[in-house]
Scaffold this active site. Sequence first.
Site, mmCIF file in Angstrom:
data_model
loop_
_atom_site.group_PDB
_atom_site.id
_atom_site.type_symbol
_atom_site.label_atom_id
_atom_site.label_comp_id
_atom_site.label_asym_id
_atom_site.label_seq_id
_atom_site.Cartn_x
_atom_site.Cartn_y
_atom_site.Cartn_z
ATOM 1 N N GLN A 155 60.347 -8.396 60.830
ATOM 2 C CA GLN A 155 59.177 -9.277 60.921
ATOM 3 C C GLN A 155 58.799 -9.572 62.374
ATOM 4 O O GLN A 155 58.562 -10.714 62.756
ATOM 5 C CB GLN A 155 59.429 -10.588 60.180
ATOM 6 C CG GLN A 155 59.825 -10.398 58.705
ATOM 7 C CD GLN A 155 60.081 -11.711 58.013
ATOM 8 O OE1 GLN A 155 59.157 -12.435 57.714
ATOM 9 N NE2 GLN A 155 61.354 -12.003 57.807
ATOM 10 N N GLU A 176 86.351 -20.196 67.217
ATOM 11 C CA GLU A 176 86.267 -21.047 66.023
ATOM 12 C C GLU A 176 87.652 -21.620 65.734
ATOM 13 O O GLU A 176 88.638 -20.883 65.776
ATOM 14 C CB GLU A 176 85.784 -20.229 64.809
ATOM 15 C CG GLU A 176 85.689 -21.090 63.543
ATOM 16 C CD GLU A 176 85.173 -20.324 62.324
ATOM 17 O OE1 GLU A 176 84.652 -19.212 62.474
ATOM 18 O OE2 GLU A 176 85.296 -20.885 61.209
ATOM 19 N N CYS A 205 79.304 -15.710 62.233
ATOM 20 C CA CYS A 205 79.190 -16.565 63.423
ATOM 21 C C CYS A 205 78.160 -16.065 64.433
ATOM 22 O O CYS A 205 77.515 -16.869 65.104
ATOM 23 C CB CYS A 205 80.557 -16.762 64.054
ATOM 24 S SG CYS A 205 81.609 -17.798 63.013
ATOM 25 N N LYS A 228 80.566 -22.381 62.201
ATOM 26 C CA LYS A 228 80.205 -20.978 62.397
ATOM 27 C C LYS A 228 79.228 -20.833 63.567
ATOM 28 O O LYS A 228 79.333 -19.898 64.349
ATOM 29 C CB LYS A 228 79.593 -20.397 61.110
ATOM 30 C CG LYS A 228 80.472 -20.545 59.864
ATOM 31 C CD LYS A 228 81.838 -19.907 60.055
ATOM 32 C CE LYS A 228 82.687 -20.035 58.789
ATOM 33 N NZ LYS A 228 84.116 -19.704 59.046
ATOM 34 N N ASP A 286 83.815 -15.649 69.259
ATOM 35 C CA ASP A 286 85.036 -15.629 68.431
ATOM 36 C C ASP A 286 85.863 -14.347 68.463
ATOM 37 O O ASP A 286 86.379 -13.912 67.410
ATOM 38 C CB ASP A 286 84.684 -15.960 66.972
ATOM 39 C CG ASP A 286 84.014 -17.320 66.819
ATOM 40 O OD1 ASP A 286 83.900 -18.046 67.818
ATOM 41 O OD2 ASP A 286 83.601 -17.646 65.688
ATOM 42 N N VAL A 323 82.120 -11.418 66.866
ATOM 43 C CA VAL A 323 82.373 -11.261 65.416
ATOM 44 C C VAL A 323 82.214 -12.607 64.705
ATOM 45 O O VAL A 323 82.423 -13.654 65.298
ATOM 46 C CB VAL A 323 83.796 -10.712 65.186
ATOM 47 C CG1 VAL A 323 83.927 -9.331 65.775
ATOM 48 C CG2 VAL A 323 84.885 -11.639 65.719
ATOM 49 N N THR A 324 81.883 -12.524 63.438
ATOM 50 C CA THR A 324 81.394 -11.353 62.733
ATOM 51 C C THR A 324 79.866 -11.385 62.756
ATOM 52 O O THR A 324 79.270 -12.459 62.826
ATOM 53 C CB THR A 324 81.876 -11.293 61.261
ATOM 54 O OG1 THR A 324 81.404 -12.448 60.551
ATOM 55 C CG2 THR A 324 83.393 -11.253 61.181
ATOM 56 N N LYS A 369 84.551 -24.401 68.870
ATOM 57 C CA LYS A 369 83.572 -24.824 67.865
ATOM 58 C C LYS A 369 84.253 -24.974 66.499
ATOM 59 O O LYS A 369 85.046 -24.114 66.107
ATOM 60 C CB LYS A 369 82.406 -23.826 67.810
ATOM 61 C CG LYS A 369 82.786 -22.407 67.397
ATOM 62 C CD LYS A 369 81.561 -21.508 67.503
ATOM 63 C CE LYS A 369 81.783 -20.111 67.000
ATOM 64 N NZ LYS A 369 82.144 -19.951 65.605
HETATM 65 C C1 C5J Z 1 83.275 -15.792 62.308
HETATM 66 C C2 C5J Z 1 84.080 -16.215 60.085
HETATM 67 N N1 C5J Z 1 83.631 -15.903 63.562
HETATM 68 N N2 C5J Z 1 83.668 -15.036 59.614
HETATM 69 N N3 C5J Z 1 83.953 -16.529 61.400
HETATM 70 O O1 C5J Z 1 82.383 -15.014 61.976
HETATM 71 O O2 C5J Z 1 84.589 -17.018 59.329
#
Ligand code: C5J
Length: 221
Positions: free
Chosen positions: A203, A73, A163, A133, A25, A158-159, A130
């Site tokens: 972990q 996205e 995502c 997320k 994204d 990102v972020t 997509k």
């Molecule tokens: C992504 C969002 N790409 N933060 N989307 O992280 O809505």
Amino acid sequence: MVTMIEAEPEAIGINPERTAVIVIDMQRDFLEPGGFGESLGNDVSLLGAAVAPIKALLGGAREKRMLVIHTREGHRPDLTDAPKAKVERGDPSTRIGASGPMGRILIRGEAGHDIIPDLYPLAGEPVIDKPGKGAFYATDLYSILLHKGIESLIVCGVTTEVCVHTTVREANDRGFRCIVPADCCASYFPEFHEMGLRMIKAQGGIFGWVSDSKKILSALA
Ligand code: C5J
């Protein structure tokens, strides 16, 4: 041939021929003023830190002829693939589908939906559109990875905590080893970025491994 990559919680061996880089994204809607990210009240300049490291990482991956995949996205212009629960949030004038300076917010085909010029996909690199997320939900990403014989993923973009994290979790459950280069990810919330990375490698590497672009590039060189 196995290439060892320095990472946390421990070094990980990958076969570059069976490893894909997934860039999540890196769209104008998230990184530039006037898009989706800013409509949610975020300081979009914070995401710029990931651009140069991703560019360098892609250079090394392309040199090695590794599979590079990009995601975006977004939704259909008629919003038929957008859940009401996602659309009906925030101020109606800045919601998904509303008109903004880069076209309709988070809508496929609009200027804001496209990938930033600095990281624009090369011809032949798959671009996955997509609606959610995670990059596996309602897309053909899984079948592309299977057909290409991919076992390991380097996931960036990102972020970090939204995502990238969702995609890493989806990939981990599908059996892929995921390496996340910390400097190639960014968030509007630096503390979420840090915590998101810690969650991946905690972990014994519950979701994957955390490394950085320099370590990956020196291992690939
Ligand atoms: C992504 C969002 N790409 N933060 N989307 O992280 O809505």
